[in-house]
Design an enzyme around this catalytic site. Structure first.
Site, PDB file in Angstrom:
ATOM      1  N   ALA A  70       0.836  -1.199   0.000  1.00 32.94           N
ATOM      2  CA  ALA A  70       0.000   0.000   0.000  1.00 32.94           C
ATOM      3  C   ALA A  70       0.867   1.244   0.000  1.00 32.94           C
ATOM      4  O   ALA A  70       2.021   1.221   0.446  1.00 32.94           O
ATOM      5  CB  ALA A  70      -0.918   0.008   1.224  1.00 32.94           C
ATOM      6  N   ASP A  71       0.306   2.333  -0.502  1.00 33.72           N
ATOM      7  CA  ASP A  71       0.956   3.627  -0.436  1.00 33.72           C
ATOM      8  C   ASP A  71      -0.115   4.694  -0.255  1.00 33.72           C
ATOM      9  O   ASP A  71      -1.138   4.664  -0.947  1.00 33.72           O
ATOM     10  CB  ASP A  71       1.777   3.916  -1.698  1.00 33.72           C
ATOM     11  CG  ASP A  71       2.646   5.144  -1.511  1.00 33.72           C
ATOM     12  OD1 ASP A  71       3.607   5.063  -0.725  1.00 33.72           O
ATOM     13  OD2 ASP A  71       2.354   6.188  -2.123  1.00 33.72           O
TER      14      ASP A  71
END
Length: 188
Positions: A70-71
């Site tokens: 994730a970012d």
């Protein structure tokens, strides 16, 4: 939990993401790899979040495990507010967020073997105006140097400064859990 998921690897050192997966009732282990988090010019905030989560995912070659990367990106009027480089940078970002509405985008990528699927979520966050003294108090006491936009919605900033959230609260924490759960069900 009624659904049986394959083994899960969370590719994130974020204690917030780890806490959220635990609260989701998922059994997982954490595995980290160094990844270049730069991105091509001209991408929208949502595209940046998805691009970087995809780059993180490409570093893994899993077998039967599902890898989650994730970012999270904070954007204010098109400007990307990443993690602060120092105290002055954090002050500058928080001053910009004071009394304004911004967006938080989290890109998530799921990988299992050769399969890779990415999605994102968007949340709008409205902050009340705060003073320079309050910003300094926040930085001194909560040390938000590892957070996009220089704040954590789960700490003092979220409790005192955030007036309104439109969308997923957990997305602002760094992982849109409801959407992730639904996408995991489809992915397995």
């Amino acid at each position: 939990m009624s659904v049986q998921f394959p083994p899960i690897i969370l590719a994130s050192k974020s204690p917030r993401r780890q806490e959220l997966l635990t609260l989701m009732g998922l059994d997982f282990k954490v595995e980290l790899k160094d990844v270049d988090e730069s991105y091509p010019e001209g991408l929208s905030p949502a595209e940046i979040a998805v691009y970087i989560s995809g780059q993180k995912a490409k570093a893994f070659t899993g077998d039967g495990e599902i890898v989650i990367t994730a970012d999270t990106i904070v954007a204010l009027n098109g400007e990307i507010l990443g993690k602060p480089t120092d105290r002055a940078h954090a002050q500058e970002m928080l001053k910009k967020l004071s009394g304004s509405k911004h967006e938080v985008f989290t890109g998530v990528t799921l990988v299992k073997g050769e399969r890779m699927y990415s999605f994102y979520d968007r949340t709008a966050v409205t902050c009340k105006a705060v003073t320079a003294t309050e910003i300094d108090f926040y930085i001194d006491n909560y040390k938000p140097f590892d957070k996009a936009g220089s704040y954590g919605v789960q700490d003092w900033w979220g409790i005192v400064v955030v007036e309104r959230i439109e969308g997923s609260y957990t997305n602002v924490m760094g992982l849109p859990t409801e959407k992730l759960y639904n996408e995991l069900l489809k992915f397995i």
